[in-house]
Enzyme design. Structure first.
Site, PDB file in Angstrom:
ATOM      1  N   SER A   1       0.844  -1.195   0.000  1.00  8.85           N
ATOM      2  CA  SER A   1       0.000   0.000   0.000  1.00  8.85           C
ATOM      3  C   SER A   1       0.877   1.242   0.000  1.00  8.85           C
ATOM      4  O   SER A   1       1.967   1.253   0.600  1.00  8.85           O
ATOM      5  CB  SER A   1      -0.900   0.023   1.233  1.00  8.85           C
ATOM      6  OG  SER A   1      -1.524   1.285   1.386  1.00  8.85           O
ATOM      7  N   TYR A   6      -3.956  -0.293   9.486  1.00  7.23           N
ATOM      8  CA  TYR A   6      -3.753  -0.723   8.102  1.00  7.23           C
ATOM      9  C   TYR A   6      -2.313  -0.471   7.662  1.00  7.23           C
ATOM     10  O   TYR A   6      -1.663  -1.348   7.079  1.00  7.23           O
ATOM     11  CB  TYR A   6      -4.727   0.023   7.190  1.00  7.23           C
ATOM     12  CG  TYR A   6      -4.640  -0.391   5.739  1.00  7.23           C
ATOM     13  CD1 TYR A   6      -5.084  -1.637   5.321  1.00  7.23           C
ATOM     14  CD2 TYR A   6      -4.121   0.479   4.783  1.00  7.23           C
ATOM     15  CE1 TYR A   6      -5.012  -2.014   3.982  1.00  7.23           C
ATOM     16  CE2 TYR A   6      -4.049   0.112   3.448  1.00  7.23           C
ATOM     17  CZ  TYR A   6      -4.496  -1.127   3.061  1.00  7.23           C
ATOM     18  OH  TYR A   6      -4.424  -1.502   1.738  1.00  7.23           O
TER      19      TYR A   6
END
Length: 243
Positions: free
Chosen positions: A138, A152
Site C-alpha cells: 500500500s 492498516y
C-alpha cells in the site's frame, strides 16, 4: 509465462481479478481464491479460460492459517506445479486508535500479515526454480496522509520486511520476492467517484485514481522472465502519492 502456474489470493475482484486475467493473457494457468464472493470468482475464472488457459476458483479465508497455506498446495495439485504467488488478499479497517477493537486488530494482522507469511512459506516449499512471490502492499507504507490509518499502515508495512527477507532466503534458487505499493485505485471497495475520492486524488501527483489494470501490468512484469534480476524491491504504482 507459457507453462507457468500462478495463484492470486483474493482474486475475485479489483486488483486481484485484473492481475489473474493479465497473468492468463501472458500464458499462465491461474488459480484465484475468494472468501465469500463465489460468483465473482467464477466469473474471473471464465475470463481466464477465455484466454485459452486453465483457471480455478478456490474458497480460502486468508485469516485461517490452514486455508492460507492450503490454497497454495491445492493450486499445485490441481494445476500440476507452482511458479508464481501473488499475495493480494487483504482487509482494511480504518479508524482512530481508541476505536479499534482487539478483534479488528487480530483480523487485519491475520489476513494482511500472517496469511501472507504462511502462503509465502508454502509457496517456497513447492516453487520451481525461478519462481516469483509478489505481494500487494500500500502507498500508506511510505506516506500516511491523515489520521485513522494506523492499523492498516502497520500491517502493510510488515510486508516490506517480509519481502526483503524472502529475497535473501530464496535467492539461491532463483526465486524473487517483491512488493508492489498501489496508490488510490478505482475498485468497488474504493471507487474513483466515492465520497473520499477527491481528497485521495488530490494527494497524487497525477490528480487521479489508478486502475486495477495499471497495477496488474507491473505485477505481470515482475512475474515474467524479464524481471529475473529484480528482488527484494518496493515498487510503487501510486500516481506520485509518495512524490
Amino acid at each position: 509465462m507459457n507453462g507457468k502456474v500462478a495463484l492470486v489470493t483474493g482474486g475475485s475482484r479489483g486488483i486481484g481479478a485484473a492481475t489473474a486475467v493479465r497473468l492468463a493473457r501472458e500464458g499462465a494457468d491461474v488459480a484465484v481464491t475468494y472468501a465469500r464472493r463465489k460468483d465473482d470468482a467464477e466469473e474471473v475464472v471464465g475470463r481466464i479460460e477465455a484466454t485459452g488457459h486453465r483457471g480455478i476458483a478456490l474458497r480460502a479465508d486468508a485469516a485461517d492459517p490452514d486455508e492460507a497455506a492450503g490454497a497454495v498446495t491445492r493450486t499445485a495439485a490441481a494445476l500440476g506445479g507452482f511458479d508464481v504467488l501473488v499475495n493480494n488478499a487483504g482487509v482494511g479497517v480504518l479508524g482512530p486508535l481508541e476505536g479499534l477493537s482487539p478483534a479488528e486488530v487480530d483480523r487485519v494482522l491475520a489476513v494482511n500479515v500472517r496469511g501472507v507469511f504462511l502462503a509465502s512459506r508454502a509457496a517456497a516449499a513447492l516453487m520451481r526454480e525461478g519462481g516469483r512471490i509478489i505481494t500487494i502492499g500500500s502507498c500508506t507504507t511510505g506516506r500516511v496522509p491523515g489520521p485513522g490509518g494506523t492499523l492498516y499502515a502497520m500491517s502493510k508495512s510488515a510486508l516490506t520486511g517480509l519481502t526483503r527477507a524472502l529475497a535473501r532466503e530464496l535467492g539461491g534458487r532463483g526465486i524473487t520476492a517483491n512488493v508492489v505499493h498501489p496508490g488510490p485505485v478505482d475498485t468497488d471497495m474504493n471507487p474513483a467517484h466515492g465520497p473520499h475520492a477527491a481528497a485521495q486524488s488530490a494527494l497524487t501527483a497525477l490528480g487521479r485514481f489508478g486502475t486495477p489494470d495499471e497495477v496488474a501490468s507491473l505485477v505481470a512484469y515482475l512475474a515474467g522472465p524479464e524481471s529475473a534480476y529484480i528482488t527484494g524491491a518496493e515498487l510503487s504504482v501510486d500516481g506520485g502519492h509518495a512524490a
